[in-house]
Design an enzyme around this catalytic site. Structure first.
Site, PDB file in Angstrom:
ATOM      1  CD  GLU A  23      -2.945  -1.106   2.322  1.00 45.34           C
ATOM      2  OE1 GLU A  23      -2.803  -0.274   3.234  1.00 45.34           O
ATOM      3  OE2 GLU A  23      -3.887  -1.925   2.311  1.00 45.34           O
ATOM      4  CD  GLU A  77      -3.858  -5.628   3.753  1.00 45.43           C
ATOM      5  OE1 GLU A  77      -4.692  -4.795   4.162  1.00 45.43           O
ATOM      6  OE2 GLU A  77      -2.627  -5.463   3.838  1.00 45.43           O
TER       7      GLU A  77
HETATM    8  O1  IFM Z   1      -4.506  -3.035   9.107  1.00 42.86           O
HETATM    9  C1  IFM Z   1      -4.416  -2.521   7.815  1.00 42.86           C
HETATM   10  C2  IFM Z   1      -3.226  -3.107   7.082  1.00 42.86           C
HETATM   11  O2  IFM Z   1      -2.041  -2.919   7.762  1.00 42.86           O
HETATM   12  C3  IFM Z   1      -3.099  -2.473   5.722  1.00 42.86           C
HETATM   13  N1  IFM Z   1      -4.345  -2.498   5.004  1.00 42.86           N
HETATM   14  C4  IFM Z   1      -5.549  -2.103   5.682  1.00 42.86           C
HETATM   15  C5  IFM Z   1      -5.663  -2.808   7.018  1.00 42.86           C
HETATM   16  C6  IFM Z   1      -6.934  -2.369   7.742  1.00 42.86           C
HETATM   17  O3  IFM Z   1      -6.920  -1.011   7.981  1.00 42.86           O
END
Ligand code: IFM
Length: 449
Positions: free
Chosen positions: A168, A355
């Protein structure tokens, strides 16, 4: 769950994801140096309830049991990240053997359990020593990252077949350097865009460093936080704001990675804040990779608002829409839209959902955690993944965020994302209802319609 009549392709990866600072704890053990998140979380006023990652989910000590849980859940993949300051406590010099050993033990244990490791190199815990020397704004950090990538490849070349360079880059650069709510806590657009650029160059250089060391079978990608943007109203201003928001969050990263250039409209919009770019940078950034990781949580409905920096776009949750405990809209079709759009416009060879998940207020009652909202969230998003696969999008795996409840950055421990509940007083783990459901889906390689 009723029998699974929606089947995923053979070999589809049923995974869960975590990151080092969010779960490991043990921040001063075995020579680990400080990271920017240690510094930031210990700065008063930065994190809800004054929480820090000092102990977190104590995974550093409990990793074997946690892998045991993953095996019980029938997971076939586990995405974790390496704490850079465990390997290079001072950010440079000789790699620290105790740090490398921890990840070797973790990976060995995963392989013994038949779970494929997906290793992320950078999930935001930059060594503080590198921050002190200028951090990601400073070009030298890119070279340090390539060194770190090379070191990890030498250590785990035959054991780890799936590598993610950076997690990210939008969040790390923008929340950390424009909004100031993540480490290192700056508020400066030009700095944020320079950080974003260096993260992308670091990705490209790391791909080169990994390829030089890893077997040809190794797969390498980056994980992007992408969203599906839509205008709130019918006005031209809202339509343009949504387009800019898409440029800000999605295209600013996708275009250099897959087209070798920054998007013209956004370059013009940012004006003097654009980053310093060296002649070969875009070629470095756009080096071919094996897969794209997509992190998707919610769609972004956008209205024009002149006061909103940096793109005059305000995100709105439409009235009546369901939201999670952090106020994020639950909108599964946005995942389908994101997948089909990325496939159409950028055509990565393969996509993994690296994710996807939701925070809800979980309660441990009589040894059980009943979280039907999370179960439904995961179920509905998996449907959208399946729909995208049926439409021809090559999706190879899904990693629920997260395996365990953990340190949710500026929200601390108040927010729970796990499919496994963590009682922070005792560190006892309890598989939530959503975890049991997910285990069944993994076993069946499918879900009910
Ligand atoms: O916890 C985070 C993760 O570290 C990165 N993506 C989003 C998740 C939820 O906010």
């Amino acid at each position: 769950m009723p029998s699974a009549d929606v089947r995923f392709p053979e070999g589809f990866v049923w995974g869960a994801a975590t990151s080092s600072y969010q779960i490991e704890g043990a921040v001063t053990e075995d020579g680990r140096g400080a990271s920017i998140w240690d510094t930031f979380s210990h700065t008063p006023g930065t994190i809800a309830n004054g929480d820090t990652g000092d102990v977190a989910s104590d995974h550093y000590h409990r990793f074997r049991d946690d892998i045991g849980l993953m095996r019980e859940l029938g997971l076939t993949g586990y995405r974790f990240s390496v704490a850079w300051p465990r390997i290079f406590p001072e950010g440079r010099g000789r790699p620290y053997p105790a740090g490398l050993d921890f990840y070797k033990r973790l990976v060995d244990e995963l392989l013994l359990a038949g779970i494929e490791p997906f290793l992320t190199l950078y999930h935001w815990d930059l060594p503080q020593a590198l921050q002190d020397a200028g951090g990601w704004e400073h070009r030298d950090t890119v070279s340090r990252f390539a060194e770190f990538a090379h070191t990890m490849a030498v250590a785990l070349d035959t054991e780890v077949g799936q590598w993610i360079t950076v997690n990210e880059p939008w969040v790390a650069s923008i929340l950390g350097n424009l909004h100031g709510i993540h480490a290192p806590g700056k508020r400066d657009l030009k700095a944020a865009l320079q950080v974003a650029h260096h993260l992308l160059v670091a990705h490209g250089e790391a791909v080169g460093a990994l390829r030089a060391e890893l077997p040809a079978t190794a797969k390498i990608g980056i994980a992007l936080s992408l969203t599906h943007t839509e205008p709130f109203g019918d006005s031209q201003a809202d339509a343009e704001a949504a387009e800019r928001e898409d440029g800000f969050i999605n295209r600013w990263f996708l275009d250099p990675l897959y087209r070798g250039r920054y998007p013209d409209d956004m370059w013009e919009w940012y004006g003097e804040a654009v980053p310093e770019v060296r002649a070969t940078d875009l070629a470095t950034i756009s080096v071919p990779t094996d897969f794209m990781g997509i992190n998707y949580y919610f769609r972004d409905v956008v209205a024009y608002d002149r006061s909103e920096r940096p793109v005059e776009a305000r995100s709105i949750v439409p009235a009546g829409q369901p939201v999670t405990a952090v106020g994020w809209e639950v909108y599964p079709p946005g995942l389908y839209e994101t997948l089909t759009r990325v496939h159409r416009d950028y055509a990565p060879a393969l996509i993994h959902i690296t994710e996807n998940g939701a925070a809800f207020e979980d309660r441990l009652i009589d040894g059980r955690v009943d979280d039907p909202e999370r179960e439904s969230y995961i179920h509905r998003h998996l449907h959208e993944v399946h729909r995208a696969i049926a439409a021809g999008v090559p999706v190879g795996g899904y990693f629920v965020w997260s395996l365990l409840d953990n340190f949710e950055w500026s929200a601390g421990y108040a927010i729970r994302f796990g499919i496994v509940y963590v009682d922070y007083a005792t560190q006892a783990r309890t598989v939530k209802r959503s975890g049991h459901w997910y285990a069944e889906a993994a076993r069946e390689n499918g879900i009910s319609s």
